[in-house]
Design a protein around this motif. Sequence first.
Motif, PDB file in Angstrom:
ATOM      1  N   PHE A  70       0.851  -1.182   0.000  1.00  0.00           N
ATOM      2  CA  PHE A  70       0.000   0.000   0.000  1.00  0.00           C
ATOM      3  C   PHE A  70       0.889   1.235   0.000  1.00  0.00           C
ATOM      4  O   PHE A  70       1.681   1.433   0.917  1.00  0.00           O
ATOM      5  CB  PHE A  70      -0.914  -0.006   1.232  1.00  0.00           C
ATOM      6  N   TYR A  71       0.762   2.032  -1.053  1.00  0.00           N
ATOM      7  CA  TYR A  71       1.606   3.215  -1.202  1.00  0.00           C
ATOM      8  C   TYR A  71       0.834   4.488  -0.874  1.00  0.00           C
ATOM      9  O   TYR A  71      -0.347   4.606  -1.194  1.00  0.00           O
ATOM     10  CB  TYR A  71       2.132   3.315  -2.643  1.00  0.00           C
ATOM     11  N   ALA A  72       1.535   5.434  -0.254  1.00  0.00           N
ATOM     12  CA  ALA A  72       0.975   6.775  -0.068  1.00  0.00           C
ATOM     13  C   ALA A  72       1.106   7.471  -1.424  1.00  0.00           C
ATOM     14  O   ALA A  72       2.186   7.516  -1.998  1.00  0.00           O
ATOM     15  CB  ALA A  72       1.756   7.527   0.994  1.00  0.00           C
ATOM     16  N   VAL A  73       0.005   7.986  -1.947  1.00  0.00           N
ATOM     17  CA  VAL A  73      -0.018   8.528  -3.306  1.00  0.00           C
ATOM     18  C   VAL A  73       0.039  10.054  -3.277  1.00  0.00           C
ATOM     19  O   VAL A  73      -0.670  10.698  -2.508  1.00  0.00           O
ATOM     20  CB  VAL A  73      -1.297   8.061  -4.038  1.00  0.00           C
ATOM     21  N   VAL A  74       0.903  10.612  -4.128  1.00  0.00           N
ATOM     22  CA  VAL A  74       1.010  12.069  -4.266  1.00  0.00           C
ATOM     23  C   VAL A  74       0.970  12.398  -5.754  1.00  0.00           C
ATOM     24  O   VAL A  74       1.674  11.781  -6.554  1.00  0.00           O
ATOM     25  CB  VAL A  74       2.327  12.597  -3.648  1.00  0.00           C
ATOM     26  N   ASN A  75       0.151  13.378  -6.123  1.00  0.00           N
ATOM     27  CA  ASN A  75       0.045  13.791  -7.520  1.00  0.00           C
ATOM     28  C   ASN A  75       0.935  14.998  -7.795  1.00  0.00           C
ATOM     29  O   ASN A  75       1.269  15.766  -6.889  1.00  0.00           O
ATOM     30  CB  ASN A  75      -1.407  14.128  -7.863  1.00  0.00           C
ATOM     31  N   LEU A  76       1.284  15.172  -9.061  1.00  0.00           N
ATOM     32  CA  LEU A  76       2.153  16.282  -9.459  1.00  0.00           C
ATOM     33  C   LEU A  76       1.521  17.638  -9.152  1.00  0.00           C
ATOM     34  O   LEU A  76       2.216  18.581  -8.784  1.00  0.00           O
ATOM     35  CB  LEU A  76       2.481  16.189 -10.955  1.00  0.00           C
ATOM     36  N   GLU A  77       0.198  17.733  -9.276  1.00  0.00           N
ATOM     37  CA  GLU A  77      -0.473  19.011  -8.991  1.00  0.00           C
ATOM     38  C   GLU A  77      -0.233  19.447  -7.545  1.00  0.00           C
ATOM     39  O   GLU A  77      -0.094  20.641  -7.267  1.00  0.00           O
ATOM     40  CB  GLU A  77      -1.966  18.915  -9.298  1.00  0.00           C
ATOM     41  N   THR A  78      -0.132  18.490  -6.635  1.00  0.00           N
ATOM     42  CA  THR A  78       0.140  18.806  -5.228  1.00  0.00           C
ATOM     43  C   THR A  78       1.570  19.308  -5.069  1.00  0.00           C
ATOM     44  O   THR A  78       1.817  20.277  -4.343  1.00  0.00           O
ATOM     45  CB  THR A  78      -0.070  17.554  -4.347  1.00  0.00           C
ATOM     46  N   LEU A  79       2.511  18.655  -5.750  1.00  0.00           N
ATOM     47  CA  LEU A  79       3.913  19.087  -5.682  1.00  0.00           C
ATOM     48  C   LEU A  79       4.061  20.502  -6.251  1.00  0.00           C
ATOM     49  O   LEU A  79       4.783  21.331  -5.697  1.00  0.00           O
ATOM     50  CB  LEU A  79       4.816  18.110  -6.442  1.00  0.00           C
ATOM     51  N   GLU A  80       3.371  20.775  -7.335  1.00  0.00           N
ATOM     52  CA  GLU A  80       3.402  22.095  -7.977  1.00  0.00           C
ATOM     53  C   GLU A  80       2.904  23.172  -7.012  1.00  0.00           C
ATOM     54  O   GLU A  80       3.473  24.253  -6.909  1.00  0.00           O
ATOM     55  CB  GLU A  80       2.524  22.063  -9.237  1.00  0.00           C
ATOM     56  N   GLU A  81       1.871  22.838  -6.302  1.00  0.00           N
ATOM     57  CA  GLU A  81       1.216  23.779  -5.398  1.00  0.00           C
ATOM     58  C   GLU A  81       2.036  24.033  -4.127  1.00  0.00           C
ATOM     59  O   GLU A  81       2.139  25.164  -3.661  1.00  0.00           O
ATOM     60  CB  GLU A  81      -0.136  23.155  -5.033  1.00  0.00           C
ATOM     61  N   LYS A  82       2.642  22.987  -3.575  1.00  0.00           N
ATOM     62  CA  LYS A  82       3.250  23.075  -2.240  1.00  0.00           C
ATOM     63  C   LYS A  82       4.764  23.348  -2.226  1.00  0.00           C
ATOM     64  O   LYS A  82       5.309  23.676  -1.183  1.00  0.00           O
ATOM     65  CB  LYS A  82       3.001  21.769  -1.466  1.00  0.00           C
ATOM     66  N   PHE A  83       5.447  23.178  -3.360  1.00  0.00           N
ATOM     67  CA  PHE A  83       6.905  23.319  -3.355  1.00  0.00           C
ATOM     68  C   PHE A  83       7.376  24.428  -4.291  1.00  0.00           C
ATOM     69  O   PHE A  83       6.765  24.686  -5.328  1.00  0.00           O
ATOM     70  CB  PHE A  83       7.574  21.993  -3.757  1.00  0.00           C
ATOM     71  N   ASP A  84       8.494  25.059  -3.894  1.00  0.00           N
ATOM     72  CA  ASP A  84       9.106  26.095  -4.726  1.00  0.00           C
ATOM     73  C   ASP A  84      10.035  25.443  -5.740  1.00  0.00           C
ATOM     74  O   ASP A  84      10.361  24.262  -5.648  1.00  0.00           O
ATOM     75  CB  ASP A  84       9.914  27.066  -3.851  1.00  0.00           C
ATOM     76  N   SER A  85      10.511  26.248  -6.671  1.00  0.00           N
ATOM     77  CA  SER A  85      11.416  25.772  -7.707  1.00  0.00           C
ATOM     78  C   SER A  85      12.707  25.217  -7.098  1.00  0.00           C
ATOM     79  O   SER A  85      13.209  25.741  -6.102  1.00  0.00           O
ATOM     80  CB  SER A  85      11.744  26.948  -8.629  1.00  0.00           C
ATOM     81  N   ASN A  86      13.235  24.152  -7.682  1.00  0.00           N
ATOM     82  CA  ASN A  86      14.483  23.485  -7.266  1.00  0.00           C
ATOM     83  C   ASN A  86      14.442  22.890  -5.854  1.00  0.00           C
ATOM     84  O   ASN A  86      15.487  22.639  -5.262  1.00  0.00           O
ATOM     85  CB  ASN A  86      15.684  24.438  -7.387  1.00  0.00           C
ATOM     86  N   ALA A  87      13.268  22.658  -5.315  1.00  0.00           N
ATOM     87  CA  ALA A  87      13.148  22.055  -3.981  1.00  0.00           C
ATOM     88  C   ALA A  87      13.410  20.552  -4.061  1.00  0.00           C
ATOM     89  O   ALA A  87      13.249  19.935  -5.112  1.00  0.00           O
ATOM     90  CB  ALA A  87      11.757  22.304  -3.421  1.00  0.00           C
ATOM     91  N   VAL A  88      13.845  19.990  -2.933  1.00  0.00           N
ATOM     92  CA  VAL A  88      14.051  18.543  -2.847  1.00  0.00           C
ATOM     93  C   VAL A  88      12.839  17.949  -2.127  1.00  0.00           C
ATOM     94  O   VAL A  88      12.526  18.328  -1.002  1.00  0.00           O
ATOM     95  CB  VAL A  88      15.352  18.207  -2.079  1.00  0.00           C
ATOM     96  N   VAL A  89      12.160  17.034  -2.803  1.00  0.00           N
ATOM     97  CA  VAL A  89      10.947  16.422  -2.252  1.00  0.00           C
ATOM     98  C   VAL A  89      11.281  15.007  -1.791  1.00  0.00           C
ATOM     99  O   VAL A  89      11.671  14.162  -2.591  1.00  0.00           O
ATOM    100  CB  VAL A  89       9.825  16.377  -3.322  1.00  0.00           C
ATOM    101  N   THR A  90      11.150  14.765  -0.490  1.00  0.00           N
ATOM    102  CA  THR A  90      11.377  13.428   0.074  1.00  0.00           C
ATOM    103  C   THR A  90      10.128  13.021   0.861  1.00  0.00           C
ATOM    104  O   THR A  90       9.309  13.887   1.207  1.00  0.00           O
ATOM    105  CB  THR A  90      12.590  13.424   1.033  1.00  0.00           C
TER     106      THR A  90
END
Length: 148
Positions: free
Chosen positions: A74-94
């Motif tokens: 069972f995976y925790a799912v994250v969509n690209l639209e969420t990453l676009e909304e919550k993170f700034d440019s060149n951020a590291v997402v872990t």
Amino acid sequence: MITIEDLKPTPGSNKKYKRLGRGQGSGKGKTAGKGHKGQKSRGTGKVRAWMEGGQTPLHRRLPKFGFKNFTKKFYAVVNLETLEEKFDSNAVVTPEVLIEKGIIDKIYDGVKILARGEITKPLTVKAHKFSEKAKEKIEKVGGKIEVI
């Protein structure tokens, strides 16, 4: 003045109980209001909800089906639209950062990035799984992908 001797119960509050099975003259003699014979007239008179009186019970008439896959992940799912909304440019997402920002509750068996929505910022995304479209979209805008 009212004294304790003057107190009486409210009329109708003390009802005499029915004495069952005490002769025909009582109106509740012989079968004591339970009718003639049968399971409900004997002992506690209870019939369990699943009892069908000798007929093959429902749980045995219906076929078995399905199984529980105990190896399923069972995976925790994250969509690209969420990453676009919550993170700034060149951020590291872990996964840890996703939990900190409240995007996911916990990691479960891993984090999977899916391609719903558009992404315009280059991000470095570290996750356990990626969909093919998500990989394409992230790399197209100059982002990096790392499979943990």
